[in-house]
Write an enzyme that holds these catalytic residues in place. Structure first.
Site, PDB file in Angstrom:
ATOM      1  CB  CYS A 153     -42.052  17.132  11.596  1.00 35.23           C
ATOM      2  SG  CYS A 153     -42.787  16.308  10.177  1.00 35.23           S
ATOM      3  CG  LEU A 154     -40.317  22.809   7.632  1.00 30.87           C
ATOM      4  CD1 LEU A 154     -41.803  23.082   7.467  1.00 30.87           C
ATOM      5  CD2 LEU A 154     -39.633  24.063   8.151  1.00 30.87           C
TER       6      LEU A 154
END
Lengths: 171, 330
Positions: A102-103
Site C-alpha cells: 500500500c503505497l
C-alpha cells in the site's frame, strides 16, 4: 518500450559492481538500497525482479527482500505493479499473504511518469524505514505501532523475519 | 523502354533466345526470395542475440536485414547461381537485349546498389536535412520536395513494371539485369501468363490514376506560387513555407513530412539549455519539440500531451497543467 530499454541501461550502469564508476552520491545511495534490479528475461522487459536491503536501524536491517515487478504496456503512463514475495514481509503497509504494497505512488491516481523503477525501489525502501500505520494492510502490526509498543513491535518482527523461510525456499 | 520490349519480342520469336519473363512470374520469384530472406533474418537475429544480447539486435534491425540480403545475393546471384525464388519459377538473368548473359561486375553493382543503396540514401538524406534545418528555413521546402521526388520516382518505376514487366527493382533497371524464362512455355502456360499480365496492367492503370491525383494538386500549388511570387515577391513564399498558414489561421493539419521537429540532440538548438537538462524525464531521450508546462517544466511535446490526457498535472511538481496550457518552444 523504448523507455524501459533506456531505464534498463541506466540501471545497469548505476548498479554495476565495479564501483569506480560511481562518481556521484545518488549512485552510491541506490547501491546501498538495491541488491539487484533486472528483467527476468532480457527478451521481455515487462517482467522484472528486484531485491532490496532492509534499512539499518529497523528490525529489517540485515535482511533482504525480493520484489516482483510488472510493467503494464502503458508504462510509464500507468504505474508498475509491485509485490513483495508472498509470506515474506511483515510490515503494516504490506499484505502478508499476498505481498501487495500500500503505497500512494503505486496507485494510478498518485503515480507520475517522473518516477522510474529505481526511484520506485527507493520509495518502497523508505516505506520500510517509515511505516504508515494509518493505512494498514497488516492490521496486527499497525495496532502495535499505534500504541507505540516498541519491544512488542521489534519482537514480533524479529519472530517473523527469523521464522519466515528465505525467499529461495518459498513455494 | 519501348525499344527494349520490341527487341524482346524479336528475341522471343528467334529460335536461340529465351522469352523474357512477365510481371507475375517476377513477382512470384521476388516473394519467394523475401520469404527465404525473412527466415534467414530470423536465424541471424537469434544468433546475434545469443552472441551480443537483445539490446544489440533491437538497435540494429535494419542493418541485420541488409546483411542478410547481401549474404543471400552474394551466395546466389554473384556466384552465378540462381536464388531460390528464381529457381522456383525458372528464371535466369539476361542482358538488356535478351541475347547474352549478364556480366559479373554488373551483378556485383546490382547487389551493392540493391542492398546498400536505399540505406545509404536515407542516411545521407537525414544528414542533409539536419544541416539544412540548422542553416535556413527557406531551404526546407526544397528538401520536402526532394523527398516527394524520390517517392514519385519509385512509384513511377512500379507503374512501368506493371505495364512492361521488365525490371522490378530500380537497381536492376540501372545495371540491365533482365529476366528470361528458362524454358519454352507450353500453350496452356502461355495463356495463363497472358491473363495474369493483363491483371497487372489493370493494376498499373489504377496506380497511374492515383499518382496523377497526387501530383496534380502539387503542380497546381507550384504554378500558383510561381505566379504570386512574381507579384508579391518573398512575402507569399514565406506564407507557403509556414504550412498553409493564411492570416494566422491554420487551414489544415500539416503532414508529418512538413513538420519541422526540433530535437535537442542537436546541440545548436536552444544552446542555453544545459546538457543535463536536455533529456525528457518521461521518455528519457533527448527532447523532441520541447514544450513547457505552466509551472515551467519542459518535456517532449508528445510525452507531456500523452500524460496530460491521463491526468492534467505536471509529472514533476503536480501543479495543474491542462493540455491547452502547454506551450511548444520555438
Amino acid at each position: 518500450m523504448s523507455r524501459l530499454l533506456k531505464e534498463y541501461k541506466k540501471i545497469q550502469t548505476t548498479l554495476s559492481p565495479n564501483s569506480t564508476h560511481h562518481n556521484n552520491n545518488d549512485d552510491d545511495e541506490f547501491n546501498q538500497i538495491i541488491t539487484y534490479l533486472h528483467p527476468i528475461s532480457t527478451s521481455d522487459l515487462t517482467h522484472w525482479q528486484a531485491q532490496i536491503k532492509g534499512p539499518q536501524g529497523t528490525p529489517y536491517a540485515n535482511h533482504e527482500f525480493q520484489l516482483q515487478i510488472e510493467c503494464p504496456p502503458t508504462y510509464p503512463i500507468e504505474p508498475p505493479i509491485i509485490h513483495f514475495q508472498p509470506l515474506s514481509m511483515p510490515h503494516c503497509n504490506v499484505n502478508f499473504q499476498t505481498g501487495a504494497i500500500c503505497l500512494d505512488i503505486l496507485e494510478k491516481q498518485h503515480w507520475t511518469p517522473a518516477w522510474n523503477l529505481m526511484t520506485t525501489m527507493k520509495a518502497i525502501w523508505i516505506l520500510l524505514k517509515d511505516p504508515v500505520p494509518d493505512s494498514p494492510l497488516n492490521v496486527d502490526i499497525a495496532n502495535i505501532l499505534r500504541v507505540n509498543d516498541q519491544s512488542a513491535y521489534n519482537g514480533l518482527l524479529n519472530y517473523y523475519l527469523s521464522a519466515s523461510p528465505s525467499p529461495s525456499t518459498t513455494k | 523502354m519501348t525499344d527494349n520490349n520490341d527487341e524482346g519480342k524479336d528475341a522471343g520469336s528467334s529460335s536461340l533466345a529465351l522469352p523474357f519473363a512477365d510481371a507475375p512470374t517476377i513477382v512470384q520469384a521476388h516473394q519467394k526470395d523475401l520469404q527465404i530472406e525473412s527466415i534467414l533474418t530470423e536465424k541471424l537475429t537469434t544468433l546475434l542475440t545469443s552472441l551480443k544480447g537483445q539490446l544489440f539486435t533491437n538497435t540494429y534491425p535494419k542493418e541485420i536485414s541488409i546483411a542478410v540480403k547481401l549474404l543471400y545475393l552474394t551466395l546466389t546471384t554473384f556466384r552465378g547461381r540462381r536464388t531460390l525464388g528464381e529457381e522456383y519459377v525458372d528464371l535466369i538473368y539476361v542482358d538488356r537485349k535478351g541475347t547474352g548473359l549478364v556480366k559479373r561486375y554488373r551483378k556485383l553493382l546490382f547487389i551493392l546498389s540493391y542492398t546498400l543503396g536505399p540505406y545509404l540514401i536515407t542516411k545521407v538524406y537525414n544528414k542533409l536535412c539536419a544541416k539544412i534545418y540548422a542553416n535556413e528555413e527557406d531551404e526546407n521546402r526544397k528538401k520536402i520536395s526532394l523527398k516527394q521526388v524520390l517517392s514519385a520516382i519509385v512509384e513511377t518505376h512500379l507503374v512501368l513494371f506493371y505495364f512492361k514487366g521488365a525490371y522490378y527493382e530500380i537497381s536492376k533497371r540501372l545495371f540491365g539485369l533482365r529476366y528470361s524464362i528458362g524454358h519454352e512455355p507450353s500453350a496452356n502456360e502461355a495463356q495463363t501468363r497472358e491473363q495474369s499480365t493483363n491483371t497487372y496492367k489493370l493494376l498499373g492503370n489504377i496506380m497511374l490514376l492515383q499518382q496523377t491525383a497526387e501530383v496534380l494538386p502539387i503542380c497546381k500549388g507550384w504554378f500558383k506560387s510561381y505566379y504570386s511570387k512574381d507579384e508579391k515577391g518573398t512575402l507569399t513564399n514565406e506564407k507557403q513555407s509556414q504550412g498553409d498558414i493564411q492570416a494566422g489561421i491554420l487551414t489544415r493539419i500539416p503532414n508529418e513530412s512538413e513538420v519541422n521537429h526540433l530535437n535537442l540532440s542537436d546541440k545548436e538548438i536552444f544552446p542555453f539549455i544545459p546538457e543535463d537538462a536536455r533529456k525528457c524525464i518521461l521518455c528519457l531521450a533527448y527532447m523532441t519539440d520541447p514544450s513547457c508546462s505552466p509551472c515551467g517544466h519542459i518535456f517532449c511535446w508528445e510525452c507531456i500531451l500523452d500524460w496530460c490526457k491521463e491526468r492534467p498535472e505536471c509529472p514533476l511538481c503536480r501543479q495543474e497543467c491542462q493540455i491547452q496550457q502547454i506551450l511548444p518552444l520555438r
